[in-house]
Design a protein around this motif. Structure first.
Motif, PDB file in Angstrom:
ATOM      1  N   LEU A 155      13.846 -11.979  -1.498  1.00 21.27           N
ATOM      2  CA  LEU A 155      13.559 -11.086  -2.623  1.00 21.27           C
ATOM      3  C   LEU A 155      14.140 -11.690  -3.896  1.00 21.27           C
ATOM      4  CD1 LEU A 155      12.080  -8.276  -2.466  1.00 21.27           C
ATOM      5  CD2 LEU A 155      12.905  -9.131  -0.268  1.00 21.27           C
ATOM      6  N   LYS A 156      13.280 -12.016  -4.851  1.00 21.69           N
ATOM      7  CA  LYS A 156      13.744 -12.547  -6.132  1.00 21.69           C
ATOM      8  C   LYS A 156      13.860 -11.441  -7.170  1.00 21.69           C
ATOM      9  CE  LYS A 156      11.993 -17.223  -5.451  1.00 21.69           C
ATOM     10  NZ  LYS A 156      11.205 -18.349  -6.039  1.00 21.69           N
ATOM     11  N   GLN A 157      13.557 -10.224  -6.760  1.00 29.26           N
ATOM     12  CA  GLN A 157      13.638  -9.069  -7.657  1.00 29.26           C
ATOM     13  C   GLN A 157      13.781  -7.821  -6.801  1.00 29.26           C
ATOM     14  OE1 GLN A 157       9.550 -10.035  -8.914  1.00 29.26           O
ATOM     15  NE2 GLN A 157       9.060  -7.874  -8.598  1.00 29.26           N
ATOM     16  N   ASN A 158      14.294  -6.751  -7.401  1.00 27.46           N
ATOM     17  CA  ASN A 158      14.348  -5.474  -6.693  1.00 27.46           C
ATOM     18  C   ASN A 158      12.929  -4.942  -6.525  1.00 27.46           C
ATOM     19  OD1 ASN A 158      17.156  -5.577  -6.666  1.00 27.46           O
ATOM     20  ND2 ASN A 158      17.358  -4.378  -8.545  1.00 27.46           N
ATOM     21  N   PHE A 159      12.721  -4.199  -5.446  1.00 27.49           N
ATOM     22  CA  PHE A 159      11.396  -3.642  -5.162  1.00 27.49           C
ATOM     23  C   PHE A 159      11.553  -2.172  -4.789  1.00 27.49           C
ATOM     24  CE2 PHE A 159       7.861  -3.008  -1.996  1.00 27.49           C
ATOM     25  CZ  PHE A 159       6.823  -3.054  -2.917  1.00 27.49           C
ATOM     26  N   GLU A 160      10.897  -1.295  -5.521  1.00 31.20           N
ATOM     27  CA  GLU A 160      11.005   0.149  -5.277  1.00 31.20           C
ATOM     28  C   GLU A 160      10.133   0.583  -4.107  1.00 31.20           C
ATOM     29  OE1 GLU A 160      12.993   2.572  -6.749  1.00 31.20           O
ATOM     30  OE2 GLU A 160      14.016   0.752  -7.411  1.00 31.20           O
ATOM     31  N   GLY A 161      10.302  -0.092  -3.008  1.00 32.63           N
ATOM     32  CA  GLY A 161       9.561   0.206  -1.793  1.00 32.63           C
ATOM     33  C   GLY A 161      10.181  -0.579  -0.667  1.00 32.63           C
ATOM     34  N   THR A 162       9.423  -0.822   0.393  1.00 34.80           N
ATOM     35  CA  THR A 162       9.975  -1.547   1.529  1.00 34.80           C
ATOM     36  C   THR A 162       8.888  -2.347   2.220  1.00 34.80           C
ATOM     37  OG1 THR A 162      11.407  -1.342   3.467  1.00 34.80           O
ATOM     38  CG2 THR A 162       9.682   0.339   3.205  1.00 34.80           C
ATOM     39  N   CYS A 163       9.217  -2.861   3.402  1.00 34.30           N
ATOM     40  CA  CYS A 163       8.278  -3.650   4.191  1.00 34.30           C
ATOM     41  C   CYS A 163       8.042  -2.951   5.526  1.00 34.30           C
ATOM     42  CB  CYS A 163       8.823  -5.053   4.412  1.00 34.30           C
ATOM     43  SG  CYS A 163      10.487  -5.079   5.108  1.00 34.30           S
ATOM     44  N   SER A 164       7.046  -3.401   6.245  1.00 33.31           N
ATOM     45  CA  SER A 164       6.714  -2.761   7.515  1.00 33.31           C
ATOM     46  C   SER A 164       7.764  -3.068   8.576  1.00 33.31           C
ATOM     47  CB  SER A 164       5.343  -3.231   8.001  1.00 33.31           C
ATOM     48  OG  SER A 164       5.447  -4.501   8.608  1.00 33.31           O
ATOM     49  N   ASN A 165       7.694  -2.353   9.684  1.00 28.60           N
ATOM     50  CA  ASN A 165       8.646  -2.553  10.775  1.00 28.60           C
ATOM     51  C   ASN A 165       8.366  -3.827  11.570  1.00 28.60           C
ATOM     52  OD1 ASN A 165       6.275  -1.221  11.525  1.00 28.60           O
ATOM     53  ND2 ASN A 165       7.175  -0.471  13.412  1.00 28.60           N
ATOM     54  N   PHE A 166       7.327  -4.575  11.191  1.00 23.80           N
ATOM     55  CA  PHE A 166       7.096  -5.891  11.777  1.00 23.80           C
ATOM     56  C   PHE A 166       7.945  -6.951  11.090  1.00 23.80           C
ATOM     57  CE2 PHE A 166       2.543  -5.240  13.604  1.00 23.80           C
ATOM     58  CZ  PHE A 166       3.073  -4.373  14.552  1.00 23.80           C
ATOM     59  N   ILE A 167       8.725  -6.529  10.091  1.00 21.44           N
ATOM     60  CA  ILE A 167       9.573  -7.434   9.326  1.00 21.44           C
ATOM     61  C   ILE A 167      11.017  -6.972   9.445  1.00 21.44           C
ATOM     62  CG2 ILE A 167      10.093  -8.329   7.018  1.00 21.44           C
ATOM     63  CD1 ILE A 167       7.149  -7.770   6.297  1.00 21.44           C
ATOM     64  N   GLN A 168      11.923  -7.911   9.675  1.00 23.58           N
ATOM     65  CA  GLN A 168      13.344  -7.600   9.743  1.00 23.58           C
ATOM     66  C   GLN A 168      14.000  -7.915   8.403  1.00 23.58           C
ATOM     67  OE1 GLN A 168      14.363  -6.214  12.517  1.00 23.58           O
ATOM     68  NE2 GLN A 168      16.600  -6.178  12.425  1.00 23.58           N
ATOM     69  N   ILE A 169      14.836  -7.001   7.932  1.00 24.23           N
ATOM     70  CA  ILE A 169      15.547  -7.172   6.664  1.00 24.23           C
ATOM     71  C   ILE A 169      16.935  -7.735   6.955  1.00 24.23           C
ATOM     72  CG2 ILE A 169      16.429  -5.985   4.613  1.00 24.23           C
ATOM     73  CD1 ILE A 169      14.279  -3.793   5.198  1.00 24.23           C
ATOM     74  N   LEU A 170      17.302  -8.817   6.302  1.00 26.59           N
ATOM     75  CA  LEU A 170      18.606  -9.445   6.503  1.00 26.59           C
ATOM     76  C   LEU A 170      19.408  -9.389   5.214  1.00 26.59           C
ATOM     77  CD1 LEU A 170      17.547 -12.766   8.318  1.00 26.59           C
ATOM     78  CD2 LEU A 170      17.811 -10.494   9.310  1.00 26.59           C
ATOM     79  N   VAL A 213       0.849  -1.198   0.000  1.00 31.60           N
ATOM     80  CA  VAL A 213       0.000   0.000   0.000  1.00 31.60           C
ATOM     81  C   VAL A 213       0.883   1.246   0.000  1.00 31.60           C
ATOM     82  CG1 VAL A 213      -1.901  -1.141   1.171  1.00 31.60           C
ATOM     83  CG2 VAL A 213      -0.135  -0.005   2.527  1.00 31.60           C
ATOM     84  N   PRO A 214       0.401   2.367  -0.552  1.00 31.37           N
ATOM     85  CA  PRO A 214       1.215   3.585  -0.570  1.00 31.37           C
ATOM     86  C   PRO A 214       1.379   4.174   0.826  1.00 31.37           C
ATOM     87  CG  PRO A 214      -0.979   4.021  -1.448  1.00 31.37           C
ATOM     88  CD  PRO A 214      -0.890   2.550  -1.243  1.00 31.37           C
ATOM     89  N   ARG A 215       2.636   4.505   1.183  1.00 31.53           N
ATOM     90  CA  ARG A 215       2.925   5.122   2.476  1.00 31.53           C
ATOM     91  C   ARG A 215       3.929   6.236   2.270  1.00 31.53           C
ATOM     92  NH1 ARG A 215      -0.598   3.466   6.346  1.00 31.53           N
ATOM     93  NH2 ARG A 215       0.947   4.022   7.913  1.00 31.53           N
ATOM     94  N   LYS A 216       3.910   7.203   3.169  1.00 28.82           N
ATOM     95  CA  LYS A 216       4.825   8.337   3.076  1.00 28.82           C
ATOM     96  C   LYS A 216       6.088   8.027   3.878  1.00 28.82           C
ATOM     97  CE  LYS A 216       4.973  13.361   3.589  1.00 28.82           C
ATOM     98  NZ  LYS A 216       4.223  14.571   4.002  1.00 28.82           N
ATOM     99  N   LEU A 217       7.256   8.102   3.186  1.00 35.86           N
ATOM    100  CA  LEU A 217       8.531   7.774   3.822  1.00 35.86           C
ATOM    101  C   LEU A 217       9.569   8.845   3.529  1.00 35.86           C
ATOM    102  CD1 LEU A 217       8.625   3.997   2.906  1.00 35.86           C
ATOM    103  CD2 LEU A 217       8.605   4.882   5.221  1.00 35.86           C
ATOM    104  N   ASN A 218      10.409   9.104   4.511  1.00 38.99           N
ATOM    105  CA  ASN A 218      11.504  10.049   4.346  1.00 38.99           C
ATOM    106  C   ASN A 218      12.452   9.564   3.247  1.00 38.99           C
ATOM    107  OD1 ASN A 218      14.468  10.762   5.083  1.00 38.99           O
ATOM    108  ND2 ASN A 218      13.225  12.315   6.131  1.00 38.99           N
ATOM    109  N   LYS A 219      12.900  10.489   2.365  1.00 42.05           N
ATOM    110  CA  LYS A 219      13.746  10.119   1.225  1.00 42.05           C
ATOM    111  C   LYS A 219      15.036   9.439   1.662  1.00 42.05           C
ATOM    112  CE  LYS A 219      12.537  13.025  -2.697  1.00 42.05           C
ATOM    113  NZ  LYS A 219      13.031  14.051  -3.635  1.00 42.05           N
ATOM    114  N   LYS A 220      15.661   9.952   2.717  1.00 41.85           N
ATOM    115  CA  LYS A 220      16.918   9.361   3.169  1.00 41.85           C
ATOM    116  C   LYS A 220      16.693   7.937   3.672  1.00 41.85           C
ATOM    117  CE  LYS A 220      19.302  13.660   4.377  1.00 41.85           C
ATOM    118  NZ  LYS A 220      19.936  14.441   5.462  1.00 41.85           N
ATOM    119  N   LYS A 221      15.556   7.728   4.357  1.00 40.20           N
ATOM    120  CA  LYS A 221      15.257   6.401   4.879  1.00 40.20           C
ATOM    121  C   LYS A 221      15.015   5.404   3.758  1.00 40.20           C
ATOM    122  CE  LYS A 221      13.401   6.947   9.540  1.00 40.20           C
ATOM    123  NZ  LYS A 221      12.240   6.687  10.414  1.00 40.20           N
ATOM    124  N   ILE A 222      14.263   5.815   2.766  1.00 35.92           N
ATOM    125  CA  ILE A 222      13.872   4.881   1.723  1.00 35.92           C
ATOM    126  C   ILE A 222      15.070   4.389   0.927  1.00 35.92           C
ATOM    127  CG2 ILE A 222      13.385   6.549  -0.100  1.00 35.92           C
ATOM    128  CD1 ILE A 222      11.412   3.335   0.699  1.00 35.92           C
TER     129      ILE A 222
END
Length: 422
Positions: free
Chosen positions: A105-120, A67-76
């Protein structure tokens, strides 16, 4: 002193394998970011974000759930998901669903996941991303992570800090890649088969809509008002050759009975939601339709042979066999969707009176048979692909058990058997 998290009695690892802490093969880890609800959808700071609901139990991600969410440019810039990253659910599991789902991730994604998910980000110099993914998926599917789940009211949290101290078996890097390649080949075959099944189901849905409302003539052409004669009816416009009947005029319905189950029983017992056991006695014989009356109300299935039906079912038998095809009736009732008529009581209910008085279009018998044959053929194709998918899933489960524990070395596998599925 030995770390007490290392397996007390680890199985003998193959030559060249070693035990390492999970955290030792992870180069970087950080949580996703849920962001804010956008007030201006045209902003350049709006990015797609998905939650744990987008990750399934086989490690796949449904990006359409972002879903669309507003994120700081530096963070994204840091949070954008790249091919090869591993995601692990750290919060969000309900009390009856384990937390700790994992995906890659089998492909790049121009977004991210929620903070309930940890990125490794694995350290690919010592650990292949796909090998680590399958290792974590194996742990999840075999419930080897229960001790890292912390239950609270209505939610389960996954204690990643402790999980990163878990020991995992690590083969040499070339062997990791080969293991991952084999498992990914099976996964690709499963996904390919799923797409074929979905394609057939879409075709079937379109055919049901056309065949059961317009019909098919003797030359195999779908009727239309431009090329064939239609008439008005209580059900709207129908082909001129068709008639409208009440369901109770062509099918005789009888209630099932309270079942008597037996471990030695050979006769299937059907409930409103399908097969529920076996009995030593049978109640019906021959081809019948079973309609869920209570519980899974409106479910329709066609059965044959000797069987027993529980008292939450209605069982229909043809009254006029010379003019009606039972399989046509089955497909029409599936298409018609009886669930629309459920009475919402303590248990969802469909009454026999309602069933008997339903109006339905009835083509000539020869046309009913043509319609039923076409839909049966596509059902057979779907069933064939679903059985193949089940076979692949069993193969994957066995391969994960053998390859990820070192019971079978990849250099002993006949690679051609796996590659044939690609």
């Amino acid at each position: 002193m030995a770390d007490d998290r290392k397996p007390k009695e680890p199985q003998d690892l193959p030559e060249g394998w070693k035990w390492v802490k999970l955290g030792e093969v992870i180069e970087e880890t950080y949580p996703g970011e849920w962001g804010d609800n956008p007030t201006d959808t045209y902003s350049k700071n709006i990015f797609p974000v998905f939650s744990t609901l987008a990750i399934d139990y086989d490690g796949r991600i449904d990006f359409t759930k972002a879903v669309p969410r507003k994120l700081n440019k530096k963070k994204i810039e840091k949070l954008k998901l790249k091919k090869g990253m591993i995601l692990i659910e750290k919060s969000g599991g309900s009390t009856d669903t384990p937390a700790g789902k994992v995906a890659i991730l089998k492909q790049n994604f121009e977004g991210t996941c929620s903070n309930f998910i940890q990125i490794l980000k694995p350290n690919n110099n010592i650990c292949d991303s796909y090998y680590l993914f399958y290792r974590l998926l194996y742990n999840f599917k075999n419930n080897l992570i229960g001790k890292y789940q912390q239950k609270t009211t209505g939610i389960i949290n996954f204690i990643l800090k402790d999980y990163f101290n878990e020991y995992i078996p690590l083969p040499p890097l070339p062997e990791q890649r080969k293991i991952a390649q084999i498992l990914e080949t099976v996964d690709n075959a499963i996904e390919k088969t799923e797409k074929i099944i979905e394609k057939y189901k879409r075709i079937k849905q379109g055919l049901m809509r056309d065949l059961l409302t317009k019909g098919i003539d003797e030359k195999g052409n779908i009727r239309s008002e431009k090329t064939h004669k239609f008439k008005d009816s209580p059900l709207g416009r129908i082909p001129e050759e068709w008639e409208v009947v009440r369901l109770g005029e062509v099918l005789y319905f009888k209630n099932g009975k309270s079942p008597i189950f037996s471990e030695e029983g050979v006769y299937p017992v059907y409930g409103s939601n399908g097969l529920i056991g076996f009995s030593k006695i049978y109640q019906f014989e021959g081809e019948h339709l079973i309609i869920g009356r209570v519980g899974a109300s409106g479910e329709v299935r066609m059965v044959s042979g000797k069987f027993f039906a529980s008292d939450n079912c209605l069982v229909g038998l043809l009254i006029k066999e010379e003019g009606v095809n039972l399989k046509y009736m089955f497909y029409y009732l599936k298409y018609f969707d009886l669930k629309r008529f459920i009475t919402q009581t303590a248990q969802p209910l469909i009454t026999q009176s309602l069933i008997n008085n339903l109006l339905l279009p009835l083509p000539p018998l020869s046309e009913q048979k043509r319609i039923a044959e076409i839909l049966s053929q596509i059902d057979q194709a779907i069933e064939k692909e679903e059985k193949y998918k089940e076979k692949l899933e069993r193969l994957k489960k066995g391969l994960m058990e053998d390859l990820l524990t070192g019971k079978v070395r990849v250099n002993k596998l006949v690679e051609g058997e796996v590659n044939e599925m690609a």
